[in-house]
Motif scaffolding. Sequence first.
Motif, mmCIF file in Angstrom:
data_model
loop_
_atom_site.group_PDB
_atom_site.id
_atom_site.type_symbol
_atom_site.label_atom_id
_atom_site.label_comp_id
_atom_site.label_asym_id
_atom_site.label_seq_id
_atom_site.Cartn_x
_atom_site.Cartn_y
_atom_site.Cartn_z
ATOM 1 N N LEU A 1 17.429 -91.432 77.569
ATOM 2 C CA LEU A 1 17.781 -90.424 76.560
ATOM 3 C C LEU A 1 16.588 -89.532 76.216
ATOM 4 O O LEU A 1 16.754 -88.355 75.908
ATOM 5 C CB LEU A 1 18.333 -91.090 75.295
ATOM 6 C CG LEU A 1 19.743 -91.656 75.413
ATOM 7 C CD1 LEU A 1 20.108 -92.454 74.172
ATOM 8 C CD2 LEU A 1 20.768 -90.556 75.671
ATOM 9 N N MET A 2 15.385 -90.089 76.310
ATOM 10 C CA MET A 2 14.166 -89.306 76.019
ATOM 11 C C MET A 2 13.982 -88.157 77.005
ATOM 12 O O MET A 2 13.325 -87.172 76.685
ATOM 13 C CB MET A 2 12.935 -90.209 76.082
ATOM 14 C CG MET A 2 12.836 -91.179 74.945
ATOM 15 S SD MET A 2 12.247 -90.375 73.473
ATOM 16 C CE MET A 2 11.471 -91.749 72.672
ATOM 17 N N THR A 3 14.565 -88.265 78.197
ATOM 18 C CA THR A 3 14.384 -87.229 79.223
ATOM 19 C C THR A 3 15.442 -86.129 79.133
ATOM 20 O O THR A 3 15.363 -85.138 79.854
ATOM 21 C CB THR A 3 14.428 -87.832 80.642
ATOM 22 O OG1 THR A 3 15.741 -88.324 80.909
ATOM 23 C CG2 THR A 3 13.403 -88.946 80.795
ATOM 24 N N VAL A 4 16.440 -86.292 78.283
ATOM 25 C CA VAL A 4 17.560 -85.340 78.200
ATOM 26 C C VAL A 4 17.096 -83.996 77.640
ATOM 27 O O VAL A 4 16.484 -83.922 76.576
ATOM 28 C CB VAL A 4 18.700 -85.928 77.329
ATOM 29 C CG1 VAL A 4 19.746 -84.875 77.025
ATOM 30 C CG2 VAL A 4 19.333 -87.130 78.030
ATOM 31 N N LYS A 5 17.393 -82.944 78.412
ATOM 32 C CA LYS A 5 17.053 -81.577 77.995
ATOM 33 C C LYS A 5 18.279 -80.663 77.975
ATOM 34 O O LYS A 5 18.209 -79.533 77.511
ATOM 35 C CB LYS A 5 16.007 -80.993 78.941
ATOM 36 C CG LYS A 5 14.740 -81.807 79.045
ATOM 37 C CD LYS A 5 13.552 -81.004 78.628
ATOM 38 C CE LYS A 5 12.245 -81.715 78.814
ATOM 39 N NZ LYS A 5 11.962 -82.761 77.877
ATOM 40 N N SER A 6 19.401 -81.162 78.514
ATOM 41 C CA SER A 6 20.615 -80.350 78.590
ATOM 42 C C SER A 6 21.832 -81.276 78.531
ATOM 43 O O SER A 6 21.704 -82.490 78.674
ATOM 44 C CB SER A 6 20.651 -79.566 79.903
ATOM 45 O OG SER A 6 20.818 -80.472 80.991
ATOM 46 N N MET A 7 22.992 -80.684 78.350
ATOM 47 C CA MET A 7 24.216 -81.479 78.324
ATOM 48 C C MET A 7 24.481 -82.113 79.693
ATOM 49 O O MET A 7 25.011 -83.223 79.757
ATOM 50 C CB MET A 7 25.406 -80.620 77.886
ATOM 51 C CG MET A 7 26.556 -81.422 77.345
ATOM 52 S SD MET A 7 26.132 -82.655 76.076
ATOM 53 C CE MET A 7 26.008 -81.645 74.628
ATOM 54 N N ASP A 8 24.095 -81.452 80.768
ATOM 55 C CA ASP A 8 24.231 -82.063 82.095
ATOM 56 C C ASP A 8 23.373 -83.326 82.194
ATOM 57 O O ASP A 8 23.818 -84.340 82.730
ATOM 58 C CB ASP A 8 23.840 -81.075 83.205
ATOM 59 C CG ASP A 8 24.914 -80.016 83.437
ATOM 60 O OD1 ASP A 8 26.087 -80.252 83.050
ATOM 61 O OD2 ASP A 8 24.577 -78.962 84.002
ATOM 62 N N ASP A 9 22.137 -83.254 81.679
ATOM 63 C CA ASP A 9 21.278 -84.443 81.656
ATOM 64 C C ASP A 9 21.961 -85.569 80.866
ATOM 65 O O ASP A 9 21.942 -86.728 81.282
ATOM 66 C CB ASP A 9 19.930 -84.152 80.983
ATOM 67 C CG ASP A 9 19.047 -83.206 81.770
ATOM 68 O OD1 ASP A 9 19.308 -82.989 82.973
ATOM 69 O OD2 ASP A 9 18.082 -82.675 81.170
#
Length: 152
Positions: free
Chosen positions: A134-142
Amino acid sequence: MLRYFLENDLVNITNKHPDNWEDAIRVSGEVLKNNGLVNDVYIEQVISDVKQYGPYIVIVPGVAMPHSSARNKGVLGTGIGLTIMPDKVSFEEGNPDKEAKLFFMLAAKDSDTHVKNIASLSDMLMEDEMIDDLMTVKSMDDYKNVMKKHNM
């Protein structure tokens, strides 16, 4: 639980860079406000609680669970909102254990639901690699990729 956030429009991947932890809590409250679950009274009470009791809402390094009492007049409904900040926010100067990037704001109309929501959230966060992913999420696709990886 990741699906719950997505299906209920309770995910906020923000590009806002809060100046301090108070602003971070306000930003994290937006997703619940936009869904009619809380108002500003609740959000300001969460901030007041942290000022009074310290950064108890940072449950593990990188993760905050802002919440206040179910009896708060600003609670209009029950839910959990997830806000992912672009950078970690410090709750205690010089203490990396009291920094958070993932904000799971809780609101509940009753204590039983509040406790159940905390338990469900805790179970999800204890899954291997969940916090790191979750820490790497930058977009809704992520975000959707993390959902697929964790089958949630």
